[in-house]
Write a protein that holds these residues in place. Structure first.
Motif, PDB file in Angstrom:
ATOM      1  N   PHE A 184      -3.458 -11.597   8.398  1.00 49.12           N
ATOM      2  CA  PHE A 184      -3.137 -10.280   8.944  1.00 49.12           C
ATOM      3  C   PHE A 184      -1.928  -9.754   8.186  1.00 49.12           C
ATOM      4  O   PHE A 184      -1.209 -10.509   7.526  1.00 49.12           O
ATOM      5  N   ARG A 185      -1.685  -8.470   8.316  1.00 50.37           N
ATOM      6  CA  ARG A 185      -0.485  -7.905   7.685  1.00 50.37           C
ATOM      7  C   ARG A 185      -0.083  -6.621   8.388  1.00 50.37           C
ATOM      8  O   ARG A 185      -0.925  -5.901   8.943  1.00 50.37           O
ATOM      9  N   THR A 186       1.220  -6.367   8.323  1.00 52.50           N
ATOM     10  CA  THR A 186       1.766  -5.150   8.925  1.00 52.50           C
ATOM     11  C   THR A 186       2.131  -4.120   7.866  1.00 52.50           C
ATOM     12  O   THR A 186       2.782  -3.115   8.180  1.00 52.50           O
ATOM     13  N   ILE A 187       1.740  -4.358   6.640  1.00 54.86           N
ATOM     14  CA  ILE A 187       1.938  -3.412   5.549  1.00 54.86           C
ATOM     15  C   ILE A 187       0.567  -2.946   5.071  1.00 54.86           C
ATOM     16  O   ILE A 187      -0.391  -3.728   5.082  1.00 54.86           O
ATOM     17  N   PRO A 188       0.416  -1.687   4.686  1.00 49.87           N
ATOM     18  CA  PRO A 188      -0.900  -1.238   4.190  1.00 49.87           C
ATOM     19  C   PRO A 188      -1.298  -1.993   2.926  1.00 49.87           C
ATOM     20  O   PRO A 188      -0.445  -2.432   2.151  1.00 49.87           O
ATOM     21  N   ASN A 189      -2.606  -2.128   2.726  1.00 53.05           N
ATOM     22  CA  ASN A 189      -3.051  -2.804   1.511  1.00 53.05           C
ATOM     23  C   ASN A 189      -3.033  -1.845   0.318  1.00 53.05           C
ATOM     24  O   ASN A 189      -2.884  -0.634   0.464  1.00 53.05           O
ATOM     25  N   ASP A 190      -3.182  -2.424  -0.857  1.00 52.67           N
ATOM     26  CA  ASP A 190      -3.083  -1.631  -2.086  1.00 52.67           C
ATOM     27  C   ASP A 190      -4.167  -0.575  -2.179  1.00 52.67           C
ATOM     28  O   ASP A 190      -3.968   0.468  -2.816  1.00 52.67           O
ATOM     29  N   ALA A 191      -5.330  -0.850  -1.602  1.00 50.40           N
ATOM     30  CA  ALA A 191      -6.408   0.134  -1.675  1.00 50.40           C
ATOM     31  C   ALA A 191      -5.977   1.443  -1.024  1.00 50.40           C
ATOM     32  O   ALA A 191      -6.252   2.530  -1.543  1.00 50.40           O
ATOM     33  N   PHE A 192      -5.273   1.345   0.099  1.00 51.91           N
ATOM     34  CA  PHE A 192      -4.773   2.562   0.749  1.00 51.91           C
ATOM     35  C   PHE A 192      -3.697   3.220  -0.105  1.00 51.91           C
ATOM     36  O   PHE A 192      -3.659   4.449  -0.237  1.00 51.91           O
ATOM     37  N   VAL A 452      -4.935  -7.518  19.395  1.00 47.69           N
ATOM     38  CA  VAL A 452      -3.633  -7.055  19.839  1.00 47.69           C
ATOM     39  C   VAL A 452      -3.514  -5.548  19.618  1.00 47.69           C
ATOM     40  O   VAL A 452      -4.016  -4.988  18.634  1.00 47.69           O
ATOM     41  N   ASN A 453      -2.852  -4.888  20.572  1.00 48.04           N
ATOM     42  CA  ASN A 453      -2.682  -3.437  20.484  1.00 48.04           C
ATOM     43  C   ASN A 453      -1.495  -3.060  21.369  1.00 48.04           C
ATOM     44  O   ASN A 453      -1.576  -3.120  22.597  1.00 48.04           O
ATOM     45  N   PHE A 454      -0.404  -2.662  20.735  1.00 49.33           N
ATOM     46  CA  PHE A 454       0.796  -2.322  21.502  1.00 49.33           C
ATOM     47  C   PHE A 454       1.591  -1.283  20.719  1.00 49.33           C
ATOM     48  O   PHE A 454       1.324  -1.009  19.544  1.00 49.33           O
ATOM     49  N   THR A 455       2.592  -0.721  21.380  1.00 45.32           N
ATOM     50  CA  THR A 455       3.468   0.271  20.770  1.00 45.32           C
ATOM     51  C   THR A 455       4.870  -0.289  20.674  1.00 45.32           C
ATOM     52  O   THR A 455       5.428  -0.755  21.677  1.00 45.32           O
ATOM     53  N   ILE A 456       5.436  -0.239  19.473  1.00 46.03           N
ATOM     54  CA  ILE A 456       6.771  -0.768  19.243  1.00 46.03           C
ATOM     55  C   ILE A 456       7.794   0.212  19.810  1.00 46.03           C
ATOM     56  O   ILE A 456       7.484   1.395  20.064  1.00 46.03           O
ATOM     57  N   THR A 457       9.009  -0.232  19.998  1.00 46.34           N
ATOM     58  CA  THR A 457      10.043   0.630  20.589  1.00 46.34           C
ATOM     59  C   THR A 457      10.306   1.873  19.747  1.00 46.34           C
ATOM     60  O   THR A 457      10.709   2.915  20.264  1.00 46.34           O
ATOM     61  N   PHE A 458      10.065   1.792  18.456  1.00 40.96           N
ATOM     62  CA  PHE A 458      10.290   2.950  17.571  1.00 40.96           C
ATOM     63  C   PHE A 458       9.195   3.993  17.723  1.00 40.96           C
ATOM     64  O   PHE A 458       9.323   5.117  17.266  1.00 40.96           O
ATOM     65  N   GLY A 459       8.094   3.616  18.410  1.00 34.75           N
ATOM     66  CA  GLY A 459       7.029   4.578  18.667  1.00 34.75           C
ATOM     67  C   GLY A 459       5.769   4.364  17.871  1.00 34.75           C
ATOM     68  O   GLY A 459       4.782   5.080  18.071  1.00 34.75           O
ATOM     69  N   ASP A 460       5.762   3.411  16.958  1.00 33.53           N
ATOM     70  CA  ASP A 460       4.571   3.169  16.157  1.00 33.53           C
ATOM     71  C   ASP A 460       3.638   2.201  16.871  1.00 33.53           C
ATOM     72  O   ASP A 460       4.075   1.215  17.479  1.00 33.53           O
ATOM     73  N   GLY A 468      -8.050  -7.348   9.360  1.00 32.47           N
ATOM     74  CA  GLY A 468      -6.692  -7.837   9.551  1.00 32.47           C
ATOM     75  C   GLY A 468      -5.627  -6.878   9.055  1.00 32.47           C
ATOM     76  O   GLY A 468      -4.448  -7.238   8.995  1.00 32.47           O
ATOM     77  N   ASP A 469      -6.003  -5.652   8.703  1.00 26.31           N
ATOM     78  CA  ASP A 469      -5.050  -4.659   8.210  1.00 26.31           C
ATOM     79  C   ASP A 469      -4.552  -3.796   9.365  1.00 26.31           C
ATOM     80  O   ASP A 469      -5.327  -3.404  10.242  1.00 26.31           O
ATOM     81  N   ALA A 470      -3.259  -3.481   9.310  1.00 24.10           N
ATOM     82  CA  ALA A 470      -2.691  -2.583  10.310  1.00 24.10           C
ATOM     83  C   ALA A 470      -3.016  -1.146   9.946  1.00 24.10           C
ATOM     84  O   ALA A 470      -3.438  -0.836   8.836  1.00 24.10           O
ATOM     85  N   LEU A 471      -2.858  -0.244  10.934  1.00 26.20           N
ATOM     86  CA  LEU A 471      -3.043   1.177  10.643  1.00 26.20           C
ATOM     87  C   LEU A 471      -2.042   1.574   9.563  1.00 26.20           C
ATOM     88  O   LEU A 471      -0.836   1.476   9.757  1.00 26.20           O
ATOM     89  N   PRO A 472      -2.540   2.024   8.404  1.00 25.97           N
ATOM     90  CA  PRO A 472      -1.629   2.217   7.268  1.00 25.97           C
ATOM     91  C   PRO A 472      -0.845   3.515   7.360  1.00 25.97           C
ATOM     92  O   PRO A 472      -1.353   4.548   7.796  1.00 25.97           O
ATOM     93  N   ILE A 473       0.411   3.437   6.903  1.00 24.37           N
ATOM     94  CA  ILE A 473       1.261   4.613   6.812  1.00 24.37           C
ATOM     95  C   ILE A 473       2.323   4.336   5.758  1.00 24.37           C
ATOM     96  O   ILE A 473       2.843   3.223   5.660  1.00 24.37           O
ATOM     97  N   TYR A 474       2.586   5.313   4.925  1.00 22.70           N
ATOM     98  CA  TYR A 474       3.627   5.211   3.898  1.00 22.70           C
ATOM     99  C   TYR A 474       4.503   6.458   3.957  1.00 22.70           C
ATOM    100  O   TYR A 474       4.017   7.573   4.198  1.00 22.70           O
ATOM    101  N   ASP A 475       5.783   6.264   3.714  1.00 22.73           N
ATOM    102  CA  ASP A 475       6.682   7.385   3.474  1.00 22.73           C
ATOM    103  C   ASP A 475       6.656   7.711   1.990  1.00 22.73           C
ATOM    104  O   ASP A 475       6.635   6.810   1.149  1.00 22.73           O
ATOM    105  N   ILE A 476       6.652   8.998   1.671  1.00 22.89           N
ATOM    106  CA  ILE A 476       6.689   9.427   0.275  1.00 22.89           C
ATOM    107  C   ILE A 476       8.129   9.805  -0.048  1.00 22.89           C
ATOM    108  O   ILE A 476       8.720  10.677   0.603  1.00 22.89           O
TER     109      ILE A 476
END
Length: 864
Positions: A184-192, A452-460, A468-476
């Motif tokens: 599993f991972r909490t970072i988006p994969n390279d394909a994204f 598993v499915n939960f919301t972190i304190t920061f709101g994500d 095993g991939d997390a919902l991907p998001i990147y800051d530009i």
């Protein structure tokens, strides 16, 4: 894997065995006891000092050097998250979570040893009872940061279904659930990330880009994704793909930079690490290669070592992808509580906390190993104040990879909490059983981690998909070069994927700094866009985004830029001169409004009027000898038929319609047959009168009385009427849009329907005309009193000549000119008959009335 089991009493009824640990790995680590243990693999040191391999003795384990403060902060983030979980009464109540964190020393071998140590433990001997009860050393592992190390580790851990949650391994290959079932991972994969970069390229119209990659799984899989996705997604391609060397190689870097300098691509994508980019920039600065727009992967977007003033003239304006920034409350306070262990100064160097203290304050607790001097000459007291030291360790304003570590720990904790809340008899395992705290297994945790499915304190929101991939998001991020020479990396957008909207790219273009004189995005294309009216034609042997712009052929258009194909216009439309839209085809027919149509119409009406005038003259002078001597009744009928011939030519002018197509040839055929029948009858009467003037010839006149003449004309005309009727019933002429003559025009014409019918119609007219001509020719030498035979001969010669010339001219004339030829033939033959037959008579009636007497006519006869 590290245990060897020996059987002691095989004959005993109670079977027991012991497993002896064959060896131990001496690794840098941090540990905290608990009811359940979570493992972690982090980079505490930059590189190892590998021992010499003599192959004559057991090799020594490598010793790691070069303390990594950021890696240590990530490990402390995991420790903080576990401490926070233990203090949370709503999450894992009555369960204490501990941790074992090991150093990977930036080496695959060291990271692999750390993973094996976590799953097998460090106890020297383990006694296994028959039921194999007991809690394993760790239930799940957070790590590793490198794709290559993670692939090696996850390959083994997957065999035993031990969950591995990475916070920085991005290789898309790790999404293969067959090879890595427990990853599993909490970072988006390279394909994204690749797709996000392609969206950036597409957004700014950059279809021609260079690609720089590392020679590892991280780089190779990214390059594979680019080559497979770039063309289809953005209509672009790669100008070049170069592999950055692992170590500093001036010759290879010179070659790579030379390729970049010569390429027409103004955009360079770098899928590489910070260290390789530093090596590359040395050569970029040496060759002074500027004017490039860099796109950075998450591996070096946040690199402070590259954000220096002397590099910003080259890297300024870089657009990069950074891990989602998060806020972790109270983390800084936790980091401030770190204190070294002073109880055992002689071994304090083995403590990671003490190594951090020595690195931070440039002091030492114990002499460093031989051959390595890192700490200063002062001894540490342990009372130094961390806040007084300028150190990035306490900077928690830009937590990115640490935020992923934080989410990974909580993902394991929530999965464990869900597993322990299972109701007996309603569990997901065999016989609806649940897992028990005293007998937990990693594969049981794996089942809950997938859900598993939960919301972190920061709101994500944190959850994992089927791979095993997390919902991907990147800051530009954008590298800004400030006027005072300072640098700043600012957030200018984000790209994320949602369950409902798919991938979304958000950019604040007003905030983007472009390192160009124009302060605008550069153009980076192999070939300029093809304008409207052209299509792209690929250049042979070159990438697909290198093309020529070929104008669309006639009848085809392209109304979009960079069109791959030209589309054909509908049948009644044609391409505009610019080939960018379809316009109605020009319609062509013999019109009343064009000069040719006006001339023919005027001539037709003129002929009709002349016929009317001549008819009026003959009616007014009907009692004169010259009118009566030439069979006045047939003359009147002939004038009427000529008038009809002139009028029928008007049916050939104007837009063809069904009734005009059907009427024009019928009217033409019947009118001319009526005309020629009258001439034929006049010729036969002349011959009969001449024969009657001879002795014994009086009887021939009885066959040419008034009734017989009318009947003969009616019968001959009725035959043509029958031909026309059969033709119209069987294959009626219809209006036809002919596009064969001119592709860009619609020629409106009357399709004859039946060529045979048209041929029979013309043939019948020709037959009567030839017969009249022969009879008139035979009567040409009759006495002057019967000199009309000469006029008939002359008129029929004109008639036959006109229609003999008409046939080839009609066949070879296209479109409206065929109608014009037919009208011209009608008018010419009609005027020929009118002038030849009635011109001399009108001349005598109007200009020489003294000759319009019986005596004068007989006198001419006597003189002859």
């Amino acid at each position: 894997m590290l245990f060897s089991c020996f059987s002691y009493d095989v004959s005993s009824s109670v079977y027991s065995s012991s497993c002896q640990l064959q060896g131990q790995f001496h690794l840098n680590g941090m540990h905290k006891p608990g009811d359940v243990i979570l493992g972690g693999i982090f980079r505490f040191h930059f590189f190892p000092a590998d021992p010499d391999l003599s192959f004559t003795s057991e090799p020594q384990q490598p010793t790691c050097y070069g303390f990594d403060v950021i890696g240590f902060r990530k490990a402390q983030t995991m420790a903080f998250a576990i401490d926070e979980i233990n203090r949370n009464s709503n999450l894992l109540p009555n369960v204490t979570v501990g941790y074992s964190l090991y150093d990977n020393c930036l080496q695959v071998g060291v990271g692999f040893r750390a993973a094996l140590t976590l799953v097998s433990g460090q106890e020297g001997q383990v006694t296994l009872e028959e039921n194999c009860v007991g809690t394993p050393p760790v239930l799940g592992i957070v790590g590793d940061s490198s794709s290559t190390r993670t692939i090696a580790i996850s390959t083994v851990l997957g065999l035993y279904r031990v969950p591995l949650v990475s916070y920085f391994a991005t290789c898309s290959c790790l999404s293969d659930r067959q090879r890595f079932p427990s990853f599993f991972r909490t970072i988006p994969n390279d394909a994204f990330q690749v797709n996000a970069m392609i969206q950036i390229l597409k957004h700014f119209g950059w279809t021609w880009a260079g690609l720089l990659i590392s020679d590892n799984d991280y780089g190779f899989h990214a390059a594979r994704s680019f080559h497979s996705d770039l063309g289809t997604a953005a209509g672009g391609c790669l100008a070049y793909t170069e592999i950055l060397p692992r170590v500093y190689d001036p010759a290879e870097l010179k070659r790579i930079v030379d390729v970049m300098r010569k390429s027409t691509a103004r955009v360079v994508i770098a899928f590489a690490s910070q260290s390789r980019m530093l090596n590359l920039m040395k050569e970029v600065v040496r060759q002074n290669v500027t004017g490039l727009q860099w796109i950075a992967s998450e591996g070096w977007t946040s690199s402070t070592s590259l954000q220096t003033p002397h590099l910003m003239s080259y890297l300024g304006g870089t657009l990069g992808f950074a891990i989602r920034r998060g806020e972790i409350p109270q983390l800084r306070e936790f980091l401030l509580q770190i204190r070294p262990d002073l109880r055992h100064n002689n071994t304090a160097g083995n403590s990671l906390v003490n190594q951090f203290w020595e690195h931070t304050f440039q002091c030492r607790f114990a002499p460093p190993p031989a051959g390595w001097v890192e700490a200063g000459g002062e001894f540490c007291t342990g009372q130094e104040v961390i806040e007084n030291v300028e150190n990035e360790f306490l900077d928690v304003s830009d937590l990115r990879s640490e935020y992923n570590v934080y989410k990974a720990v909580y993902a394991l904790a929530y999965a464990l909490d869900d597993m322990l809340q299972c109701e007996p008899g309603r569990g997901p395992f065999s016989n609806n059983t649940c897992a028990h705290l005293q007998r937990l297994e990693p594969w049981q945790l794996l089942h809950y981690l997938e859900k598993v499915n939960f919301t972190i304190t920061f709101g994500d929101r944190v959850s994992f998909d089927e791979n095993g991939d997390a919902l991907p998001i990147y800051d530009i991020m954008n590298w800004v070069w400030l006027p005072d020479g300072r640098t700043k990396v600012q957030r200018v957008g984000e790209v994320k994927r949602s369950a409902f909207k798919g991938e979304e790219l958000t950019l604040d273009e007003d905030k983007i700094f472009w390192n160009f004189e124009s302060k605008q995005p550069p153009r980076s294309v192999c070939s300029e866009s093809c304008p409207l009216g052209t299509r792209m034609a690929r250049k042979k042997g070159e990438p697909e985004c290198c093309f020529d712009c070929v104008p669309c052929s006639e009848g085809k258009i392209s109304n979009t830029t960079d069109s791959m194909e030209c589309t054909s216009c509908p049948e009644d439309f044609w391409s505009s001169p610019q080939r960018d839209h379809c316009v109605p085809k020009k319609t062509e027919f013999l019109s009343y409004h064009e000069p040719l149509g006006i001339c023919l119409t005027t001539t037709s009406l003129l002929g009709t009027c002349i016929c009317g005038v001549v008819l009026g003259i003959f009616i007014h002078h009907h009692s004169t000898p010259i009118v009566r001597a030439n069979n006045s009744e047939l003359s009147f009928l002939l004038l009427v038929s000529l008038k009809l011939c002139f009028l029928c030519s008007l049916l050939f002018i104007g837009r063809p319609r069904r009734w005009t197509c059907q009427l024009r040839h019928a009217a033409f055929g019947i009118s001319f047959v009526l005309c020629v029948s009258c001439i034929l009858m006049k010729t036969m009467v002349v011959l009969a009168v001449f024969r009657a003037s001879k002795p014994g010839g009086e009887s021939s006149l009885k066959w040419f009385g008034a009734v017989q003449q009318r009947g003969t004309v009616l019968v001959l005309t009725s035959v043509q009427a029958a031909i026309c009727t059969v033709w119209l019933v069987c294959a009626s002429p219809v209006p036809h849009k002919n596009t064969q003559y001119h592709s860009g025009k619609i020629v409106y014409e009357c399709a004859v329907g039946s060529t045979v019918g048209f041929a029979v119609l013309l043939g019948y007219i020709g037959l009567l005309a030839v017969l009249s001509c022969l009879l008139a020719f035979l009567a040409r030498n009759l006495p002057d009193s019967f000199n009309e035979a000469k006029l008939i001969t002359f008129s029929m010669l004109i008639f036959c000549a006109v229609w003999v010339a008409f046939v080839p001219a009609y066949i070879s004339s296209p479109g409206k000119y065929a109608d014009a030829v037919e009208v011209f033939a009608i008018l010419a033959s009609s005027f020929g008959l009118l002038v030849a037959l009635f011109g001399p008579k009108c001349y005598i009636i109007l200009l020489r009335p003294e000759r319009n007497t019986k005596k004068a006519i007989m006198g001419r006869d006597a003189e002859s």
